[in-house]
Design a protein around this motif. Structure first.
Motif, PDB file in Angstrom:
ATOM      1  N   UNK A 154       0.839  -1.216   0.144  1.00 12.23           N
ATOM      2  CA  UNK A 154      -0.090  -0.036  -0.029  1.00 12.23           C
ATOM      3  C   UNK A 154       0.968   1.184  -0.213  1.00 12.23           C
ATOM      4  N   UNK A 155       0.367   2.263  -0.787  1.00 14.41           N
ATOM      5  CA  UNK A 155       1.177   3.568  -0.824  1.00 14.41           C
ATOM      6  C   UNK A 155       0.049   4.597  -0.456  1.00 14.41           C
ATOM      7  N   UNK A 156       1.078   5.875  -0.130  1.00 14.87           N
ATOM      8  CA  UNK A 156       0.469   7.134  -0.007  1.00 14.87           C
ATOM      9  C   UNK A 156       0.641   8.113  -1.081  1.00 14.87           C
ATOM     10  N   UNK A 157       0.060   9.140  -1.079  1.00 16.06           N
ATOM     11  CA  UNK A 157       0.174  10.121  -2.150  1.00 16.06           C
ATOM     12  C   UNK A 157       0.575  11.488  -1.625  1.00 16.06           C
ATOM     13  N   UNK A 158       1.650  12.021  -2.098  1.00 11.39           N
ATOM     14  CA  UNK A 158       1.785  13.196  -1.235  1.00 11.39           C
ATOM     15  C   UNK A 158       0.882  14.535  -1.559  1.00 11.39           C
ATOM     16  N   UNK A 159       0.013  14.392  -2.775  1.00  6.98           N
ATOM     17  CA  UNK A 159      -0.746  15.536  -3.144  1.00  6.98           C
ATOM     18  C   UNK A 159      -2.093  15.270  -2.149  1.00  6.98           C
ATOM     19  N   UNK A 160      -2.384  14.157  -1.473  1.00  5.67           N
ATOM     20  CA  UNK A 160      -3.502  14.245  -0.716  1.00  5.67           C
ATOM     21  C   UNK A 160      -3.490  15.171   0.347  1.00  5.67           C
ATOM     22  N   UNK A 161      -4.750  15.472   0.878  1.00  6.12           N
ATOM     23  CA  UNK A 161      -4.847  16.193   2.009  1.00  6.12           C
ATOM     24  C   UNK A 161      -5.430  15.336   3.026  1.00  6.12           C
ATOM     25  N   UNK A 162      -5.077  15.901   4.173  1.00  2.57           N
ATOM     26  CA  UNK A 162      -5.517  15.129   5.530  1.00  2.57           C
ATOM     27  C   UNK A 162      -7.061  14.445   5.407  1.00  2.57           C
ATOM     28  N   UNK A 163      -7.135  13.431   5.309  1.00  7.46           N
ATOM     29  CA  UNK A 163      -8.270  12.711   5.101  1.00  7.46           C
ATOM     30  C   UNK A 163      -9.187  12.681   3.861  1.00  7.46           C
ATOM     31  N   UNK A 164      -8.416  13.294   2.594  1.00  5.16           N
ATOM     32  CA  UNK A 164      -9.126  13.528   1.381  1.00  5.16           C
ATOM     33  C   UNK A 164      -8.027  13.022   0.356  1.00  5.16           C
ATOM     34  N   UNK A 165      -8.700  12.186  -0.602  1.00  6.73           N
ATOM     35  CA  UNK A 165      -7.965  11.688  -1.771  1.00  6.73           C
ATOM     36  C   UNK A 165      -8.064  12.714  -2.861  1.00  6.73           C
TER      37      UNK A 165
END
Length: 125
Positions: free
Chosen positions: A44-55
């Motif tokens: 699983x990955x995270x995306x730096x452009x995401x905001x806290x709790x928002x894709x």
């Protein structure tokens, strides 16, 4: 219909209604070898452009980076919380970070998405 057939049908209907909710009774993902993986062992990955709790990953992005989907009635569990996506579906977020798979990872343990575009990162603990 015989009594046995009716009982069997009732059992199948009960199982069909119960099993989907049981699938998410535990955490939707886990740590393995220091990285977060889904229930199938996929990274699983995270995306730096995401905001806290928002894709912020939608459309083609979500095709390449499939969100870790949550059922519509998902409830927070531990550090996991369901978040609503722009299309109305639900996605799991860990500590507020929406979680994603990567389409080019084809088997458990693959990490081809790590560092992709400078914005995508394996979630490490």
């Amino acid at each position: 219909m015989t009594h046995i057939a009716q009982s069997w049908k009732a059992l199948l209907v009960t199982a069909a209604l119960t099993l989907p909710s049981l699938a998410f009774a535990a955490d939707p993902a886990m740590m393995k070898d220091g990285m977060m993986v889904d229930q199938k062992g996929m990274t699983l990955y995270t995306f730096d452009k995401d905001k806290e709790g928002q894709s912020m990953c939608t459309g083609e992005c979500a095709t390449m980076w499939p969100p870790l989907m949550a059922p519509m009635d998902a409830k927070p569990t531990g550090k996991w919380m369901p978040i609503k996506r722009d299309d109305g579906t639900m996605q799991w977020a860990y500590e507020g970070k929406p979680m994603y798979g990567y389409k080019m990872d084809t088997k458990p343990g693959d990490t081809a998405g790590d560092g992709k575009g400078g914005f995508w990162h394996m979630y490490r603990h």
